[in-house]
Design a protein around this motif. Structure first.
Motif, PDB file in Angstrom:
ATOM      1  N   THR A   1      -9.593  -0.089  -2.061  1.00  0.00           N
ATOM      2  CA  THR A   1     -10.494  -0.617  -1.039  1.00  0.00           C
ATOM      3  C   THR A   1     -10.103  -2.026  -0.629  1.00  0.00           C
ATOM      4  O   THR A   1     -10.401  -2.449   0.482  1.00  0.00           O
ATOM      5  CB  THR A   1     -11.974  -0.553  -1.467  1.00  0.00           C
ATOM      6  OG1 THR A   1     -12.162  -1.354  -2.633  1.00  0.00           O
ATOM      7  CG2 THR A   1     -12.424   0.877  -1.702  1.00  0.00           C
TER       8      THR A   1
ATOM      9  N   HIS B   1       0.820  -1.202   0.000  1.00  0.00           N
ATOM     10  CA  HIS B   1       0.000   0.000   0.000  1.00  0.00           C
ATOM     11  C   HIS B   1       0.864   1.265   0.000  1.00  0.00           C
ATOM     12  O   HIS B   1       0.465   2.287  -0.567  1.00  0.00           O
ATOM     13  CB  HIS B   1      -0.941  -0.016   1.213  1.00  0.00           C
ATOM     14  CG  HIS B   1      -1.967   1.066   1.174  1.00  0.00           C
ATOM     15  ND1 HIS B   1      -1.900   2.171   1.984  1.00  0.00           N
ATOM     16  CD2 HIS B   1      -3.080   1.221   0.408  1.00  0.00           C
ATOM     17  CE1 HIS B   1      -2.929   2.957   1.721  1.00  0.00           C
ATOM     18  NE2 HIS B   1      -3.655   2.414   0.781  1.00  0.00           N
TER      19      HIS B   1
ATOM     20  N   ASP C   1      -8.656  -3.888   7.741  1.00  0.00           N
ATOM     21  CA  ASP C   1      -9.728  -4.100   8.719  1.00  0.00           C
ATOM     22  C   ASP C   1      -9.777  -5.561   9.170  1.00  0.00           C
ATOM     23  O   ASP C   1      -9.863  -5.850  10.359  1.00  0.00           O
ATOM     24  CB  ASP C   1     -11.088  -3.691   8.150  1.00  0.00           C
ATOM     25  CG  ASP C   1     -11.269  -2.185   8.037  1.00  0.00           C
ATOM     26  OD1 ASP C   1     -10.466  -1.432   8.649  1.00  0.00           O
ATOM     27  OD2 ASP C   1     -12.195  -1.756   7.325  1.00  0.00           O
TER      28      ASP C   1
ATOM     29  N   GLU D   1      -7.959  -1.413   2.289  1.00  0.00           N
ATOM     30  CA  GLU D   1      -8.752  -1.011   3.448  1.00  0.00           C
ATOM     31  C   GLU D   1      -9.476  -2.212   4.061  1.00  0.00           C
ATOM     32  O   GLU D   1      -9.489  -2.383   5.285  1.00  0.00           O
ATOM     33  CB  GLU D   1      -9.741   0.098   3.075  1.00  0.00           C
ATOM     34  CG  GLU D   1      -9.086   1.384   2.581  1.00  0.00           C
ATOM     35  CD  GLU D   1      -8.074   1.972   3.541  1.00  0.00           C
ATOM     36  OE1 GLU D   1      -8.281   1.918   4.773  1.00  0.00           O
ATOM     37  OE2 GLU D   1      -7.040   2.494   3.068  1.00  0.00           O
TER      38      GLU D   1
END
Length: 169
Positions: free
Chosen positions: A99, A60, A106, A102
């Motif tokens: 995403t 990332h 999570d 993300e």
């Protein structure tokens, strides 16, 4: 570029697969990327959460440099027809690809604070390569870096997909 294919090349220069020649020239270095233990474990669903965390954090970290490189390639493409595939890919990278990170952060419990770590040497060098190609003004250099980067991901994915296991990320 986008509207021409290697099969359309009547000169014989690229017909037959220029990228295949590049891959064969890289030889064992290319094979070590595509056949890396990481890809095997990721596909099998046996990858350690700590390894996945470290990988995703570093991967990332170079996303912004990749976006700069891809946008530079789009800007240097010779025509609208040539820019459209790059624009579509840019939308994918800044949408679903981002995403993915993300969702994975999570699922693995990786906080924003935990992601605030220095670049590992490989990440720093990869970012330097991408930004250098982006700043070169050379469409050929930009495409070369983009092809190798994305082809390596595609090659691991194609190799492990038939036996892959679904993970929460």
């Amino acid at each position: 570029l986008a509207h021409r294919t290697m099969a359309d090349d009547s000169s014989g220069g690229l017909n037959g697969g220029f990228t295949d020649v590049m891959r064969k020239t890289a030889g064992s270095r290319w094979e070590s990327v595509v056949n890396h233990r990481f890809a095997d474990e990721l596909g099998a669903g046996t990858i350690s959460p700590e390894v996945m965390k470290r990988y995703c954090i570093q991967d990332h970290r170079f996303l912004d440099s990749f976006v700069i490189l891809l946008a530079s390639m789009v800007a240097h493409a010779p025509s609208l027809l040539d820019r459209i595939p790059g624009c579509q890919f840019l939308a994918l990278i800044t949408g679903r690809e981002n995403t993915f990170f993300e969702r994975t952060f999570d699922a693995l419990g990786v906080t924003a604070e935990a992601r605030d770590v220095p670049d590992e040497p490989c990440t720093a060098e990869f970012k330097r390569l991408m930004l250098g190609a982006a700043g070169s003004g050379s469409l050929v250099e930009m495409l070369s870096v983009l092809v190798v980067c994305e082809w390596s991901y595609q090659s691991w994915g194609e190799r492990v997909l038939p036996s892959s296991t679904a993970e929460p990320w």
